[in-house]
Design a protein around this motif. Sequence first.
Motif, PDB file in Angstrom:
ATOM      1  N   TYR A   6       0.832  -1.202   0.000  1.00 21.88           N
ATOM      2  CA  TYR A   6       0.000   0.000   0.000  1.00 21.88           C
ATOM      3  C   TYR A   6       0.870   1.257   0.000  1.00 21.88           C
ATOM      4  O   TYR A   6       0.614   2.227  -0.712  1.00 21.88           O
ATOM      5  CB  TYR A   6      -0.891   0.032   1.253  1.00 21.88           C
ATOM      6  N   LEU A 282      -2.385   7.761   4.644  1.00 22.73           N
ATOM      7  CA  LEU A 282      -3.232   6.688   5.164  1.00 22.73           C
ATOM      8  C   LEU A 282      -4.496   6.526   4.323  1.00 22.73           C
ATOM      9  O   LEU A 282      -4.989   5.408   4.140  1.00 22.73           O
ATOM     10  CB  LEU A 282      -3.585   6.972   6.625  1.00 22.73           C
ATOM     11  N   ALA A 283      -5.016   7.649   3.810  1.00 23.67           N
ATOM     12  CA  ALA A 283      -6.203   7.569   2.948  1.00 23.67           C
ATOM     13  C   ALA A 283      -5.870   6.839   1.648  1.00 23.67           C
ATOM     14  O   ALA A 283      -6.689   6.047   1.141  1.00 23.67           O
ATOM     15  CB  ALA A 283      -6.728   8.975   2.642  1.00 23.67           C
ATOM     16  N   ILE A 285      -3.589   4.552   1.340  1.00 23.74           N
ATOM     17  CA  ILE A 285      -3.464   3.141   1.712  1.00 23.74           C
ATOM     18  C   ILE A 285      -4.849   2.484   1.773  1.00 23.74           C
ATOM     19  O   ILE A 285      -5.063   1.372   1.277  1.00 23.74           O
ATOM     20  CB  ILE A 285      -2.743   3.013   3.067  1.00 23.74           C
ATOM     21  N   TRP A 286      -5.798   3.209   2.389  1.00 21.85           N
ATOM     22  CA  TRP A 286      -7.156   2.680   2.481  1.00 21.85           C
ATOM     23  C   TRP A 286      -7.749   2.485   1.093  1.00 21.85           C
ATOM     24  O   TRP A 286      -8.401   1.469   0.809  1.00 21.85           O
ATOM     25  CB  TRP A 286      -8.009   3.638   3.305  1.00 21.85           C
ATOM     26  N   ALA A 287      -7.553   3.466   0.209  1.00 22.01           N
ATOM     27  CA  ALA A 287      -8.083   3.363  -1.150  1.00 22.01           C
ATOM     28  C   ALA A 287      -7.469   2.185  -1.895  1.00 22.01           C
ATOM     29  O   ALA A 287      -8.156   1.456  -2.618  1.00 22.01           O
ATOM     30  CB  ALA A 287      -7.829   4.666  -1.912  1.00 22.01           C
ATOM     31  N   ARG A 289      -6.363  -0.506  -0.548  1.00 23.65           N
ATOM     32  CA  ARG A 289      -6.933  -1.735   0.010  1.00 23.65           C
ATOM     33  C   ARG A 289      -8.319  -2.012  -0.591  1.00 23.65           C
ATOM     34  O   ARG A 289      -8.660  -3.152  -0.900  1.00 23.65           O
ATOM     35  CB  ARG A 289      -7.025  -1.615   1.530  1.00 23.65           C
ATOM     36  N   ARG A 290      -9.096  -0.952  -0.751  1.00 24.18           N
ATOM     37  CA  ARG A 290     -10.431  -1.116  -1.297  1.00 24.18           C
ATOM     38  C   ARG A 290     -10.396  -1.555  -2.762  1.00 24.18           C
ATOM     39  O   ARG A 290     -11.226  -2.344  -3.202  1.00 24.18           O
ATOM     40  CB  ARG A 290     -11.201   0.205  -1.189  1.00 24.18           C
TER      41      ARG A 290
END
Length: 326
Positions: A6, A282-283, A285-287, A289-290
């Motif tokens: 990520y 971090l956002a 990384i979240w994206a 992951r999604r």
Amino acid sequence: MTAIRYLRLALLVLAALMQPALLRAHEASMGVLEFHEVRHGVYIGRWTMEPSIGAARVDLRVPSHCLLRLPEVNCGERGLVGPITIANLGANMAVVLIKLVPLAGEPRSYTISTANPVASILGTGAPTLQTWIELAKTYVNYGIDHILLGADHLLFVLGLIWIVGGGWRLVKTITAFTIGHSASLAAAAFGLIGVPERPLNACIALSIAFVGVEIVKQQRGEIGLTARHPWAVAFTFGLVHGIGFASALAGLGLERRLLPAALLFFNIGVEIGQLAFVLLVLALIWAHRRLDAVLPRWGEALPAYAIGSVSMFWFFGRLVRVLAPI
């Protein structure tokens, strides 16, 4: 290892967004304009640091009772008091520091930025509530602008995120970095310590290269110093970066009585900008992951070497300035 993938994607996206500004670090898009009072109410302006847009193209607006005929500003008996703005702020000129040097009393400094486009020039009397509000607006915004325009500081923070990962370990590491640069920023601003700016900037570049090497070690399965003791490394290099932050305040003519408050507000701005950057990473990384996106294997090492290459480019460029005759 998923978190590492990520972060690789986050670095690639951020690198694309930050070019070509990345290679300039703190250079360009800032200017310093000094107004020296030559007789009561009459000031002569000069650029001590010219913005990249060029001084001739700056659309300066002064209070309505002042007559502007560059380089002279004549404000009569009332003096230079009231709103000053620059109408054409943008990507090529994001921040301008206004330094007012009166005939009597200490110099004062104000910041005009895209986030705070109007500076209210205050009188020379005792600080009032409006003084503190203006001081807070000025230096919080200046701190935010400084950290977000400082690609070298952000690249170092990104390297820390990459090595440490998320969770409480990241919180503790970023906190240690904050404590380190806050302590050295205060010490340097009050004159307790002093380091020449050019060697210091070279050391900041080396700190980023160090993190790049640590990332390569981690990719090879080795446990580097940063992975073992992230808080100690973050605190130590935070001390170095904090002195670099202090250099941003040097030469601005801050009043001694207002220095503690200005320092506090500037540091708050730095922390707001740093937190915004961490949340952005971090956002991403979240994206990632999604989306369940995966980088090709050949691209896994590219971000680490990109950090090392850019930081060494900065280092050698800054080293030339250290060795060059003044």
